[in-house]
Scaffold this motif. Structure first.
Motif, PDB file in Angstrom:
ATOM      1  N   ASP A 183       7.672 -91.495  52.605  1.00 29.30           N
ATOM      2  CA  ASP A 183       9.249 -91.617  52.841  1.00 29.30           C
ATOM      3  C   ASP A 183       9.975 -90.290  53.160  1.00 29.30           C
ATOM      4  N   GLY A 184       9.266 -89.281  53.151  1.00 29.37           N
ATOM      5  CA  GLY A 184      10.012 -88.017  53.296  1.00 29.37           C
ATOM      6  C   GLY A 184      10.134 -87.654  54.841  1.00 29.37           C
ATOM      7  N   THR A 185      11.265 -87.147  55.247  1.00 27.28           N
ATOM      8  CA  THR A 185      11.433 -86.493  56.695  1.00 27.28           C
ATOM      9  C   THR A 185      11.599 -85.123  56.741  1.00 27.28           C
ATOM     10  N   ALA A 186      11.628 -84.221  55.607  1.00 24.14           N
ATOM     11  CA  ALA A 186      11.631 -82.881  55.411  1.00 24.14           C
ATOM     12  C   ALA A 186      10.818 -82.191  54.185  1.00 24.14           C
ATOM     13  N   VAL A 187      10.648 -81.131  54.037  1.00 22.88           N
ATOM     14  CA  VAL A 187      10.094 -80.667  52.994  1.00 22.88           C
ATOM     15  C   VAL A 187      10.801 -79.254  52.823  1.00 22.88           C
ATOM     16  N   GLU A 188      10.963 -79.288  51.493  1.00 27.34           N
ATOM     17  CA  GLU A 188      11.597 -77.759  50.888  1.00 27.34           C
ATOM     18  C   GLU A 188      10.750 -76.954  50.477  1.00 27.34           C
ATOM     19  N   MET A 189      10.643 -75.805  51.135  1.00 27.31           N
ATOM     20  CA  MET A 189       9.772 -74.637  50.714  1.00 27.31           C
ATOM     21  C   MET A 189      10.074 -73.403  50.398  1.00 27.31           C
ATOM     22  N   ASP A 190       9.288 -72.385  49.857  1.00 28.83           N
ATOM     23  CA  ASP A 190       9.953 -71.240  49.462  1.00 28.83           C
ATOM     24  C   ASP A 190       9.583 -70.204  50.417  1.00 28.83           C
ATOM     25  N   SER A 191      10.005 -68.939  50.611  1.00 30.25           N
ATOM     26  CA  SER A 191       9.597 -67.764  51.585  1.00 30.25           C
ATOM     27  C   SER A 191       8.111 -67.708  51.669  1.00 30.25           C
ATOM     28  N   THR A 192       7.459 -67.758  50.712  1.00 31.25           N
ATOM     29  CA  THR A 192       5.962 -67.580  50.585  1.00 31.25           C
ATOM     30  C   THR A 192       5.498 -68.813  51.581  1.00 31.25           C
ATOM     31  N   GLY A 193       5.845 -70.029  51.319  1.00 30.07           N
ATOM     32  CA  GLY A 193       5.228 -71.187  52.205  1.00 30.07           C
ATOM     33  C   GLY A 193       5.729 -71.106  53.810  1.00 30.07           C
ATOM     34  N   LEU A 194       6.604 -70.598  53.868  1.00 30.88           N
ATOM     35  CA  LEU A 194       7.223 -70.482  55.137  1.00 30.88           C
ATOM     36  C   LEU A 194       6.190 -69.259  55.993  1.00 30.88           C
ATOM     37  N   MET A 237       3.152 -68.579  55.095  1.00 36.47           N
ATOM     38  CA  MET A 237       1.862 -69.141  55.262  1.00 36.47           C
ATOM     39  C   MET A 237       1.854 -70.091  56.484  1.00 36.47           C
ATOM     40  N   LEU A 238       3.092 -70.597  56.676  1.00 42.57           N
ATOM     41  CA  LEU A 238       3.123 -71.783  57.834  1.00 42.57           C
ATOM     42  C   LEU A 238       3.145 -70.693  59.101  1.00 42.57           C
ATOM     43  N   LEU A 239       3.813 -69.986  59.106  1.00 39.61           N
ATOM     44  CA  LEU A 239       3.971 -68.897  60.355  1.00 39.61           C
ATOM     45  C   LEU A 239       2.633 -68.307  60.726  1.00 39.61           C
ATOM     46  N   TYR A 240       1.894 -68.093  59.801  1.00 41.34           N
ATOM     47  CA  TYR A 240       0.551 -67.299  59.964  1.00 41.34           C
ATOM     48  C   TYR A 240      -0.555 -68.333  60.260  1.00 41.34           C
ATOM     49  N   GLY A 241      -0.078 -69.695  60.014  1.00 37.77           N
ATOM     50  CA  GLY A 241      -1.293 -70.667  60.371  1.00 37.77           C
ATOM     51  C   GLY A 241      -2.079 -71.058  59.374  1.00 37.77           C
ATOM     52  N   ILE A 242      -1.876 -70.487  57.885  1.00 36.68           N
ATOM     53  CA  ILE A 242      -2.585 -70.767  56.857  1.00 36.68           C
ATOM     54  C   ILE A 242      -2.238 -72.232  56.194  1.00 36.68           C
ATOM     55  N   ASP A 243      -3.419 -73.029  55.870  1.00 32.83           N
ATOM     56  CA  ASP A 243      -3.385 -74.403  55.732  1.00 32.83           C
ATOM     57  C   ASP A 243      -2.917 -74.277  54.159  1.00 32.83           C
ATOM     58  N   VAL A 244      -1.430 -74.719  53.908  1.00 31.28           N
ATOM     59  CA  VAL A 244      -0.965 -74.660  52.812  1.00 31.28           C
ATOM     60  C   VAL A 244      -1.167 -75.602  51.813  1.00 31.28           C
TER      61      VAL A 244
END
Length: 119
Positions: A82-93, A95-102
């Motif tokens: 049911d989610g339309t968004a995810v809240e993440m921290d700077s480490t998660g961001l 990892m996302l920008l580097y293409g790491i599978d969180v």
């Protein structure tokens, strides 16, 4: 690393990345309201998952960061049905920008001090 006061919101739905500052700001206003002007980061990923835009407010103006991967795709973190968004921290961001599978990364539990029992 971002200060702990800065939140990172990732839109779980693909966004038309032809949108600029105003178009993305309208999406943020609709989903997060006045948080748009609080210095938080709002992350949007395109349909093909190879492009990403980050919108944030900084000292009287919007800033738009844009990244296109030359190879691979961004790995989206798990989102509830049911989610339309995810809240993440700077480490998660990061990892996302580097293409790491969180979803495949196992992060340790954060340390918290023990509370002393009330006397």
């Amino acid at each position: 690393m971002l200060p702990s006061s800065v939140r990172v919101y990732l839109s779980a739905e693909a966004v038309d990345l032809r949108r600029g500052h105003d178009g993305l700001a309208a999406l943020v206003r609709r989903q997060w309201g006045d948080a748009l002007y609080e210095g938080h980061l709002f992350v949007f990923v395109g349909r093909r998952l190879d492009r990403c835009k980050i919108l944030f407010w900084d000292r009287g103006g919007f800033v738009l960061y844009y990244k296109r991967l030359e190879r691979g795709r961004f790995r989206m973190p798990p989102v509830s049905k049911d989610g339309t968004a995810v809240e993440m921290d700077s480490t998660g961001l990061a990892m996302l920008l580097y293409g790491i599978d969180v979803a495949r990364v196992r992060r340790p539990e954060p340390w918290r001090p023990r509370l002393r029992p009330a006397a």
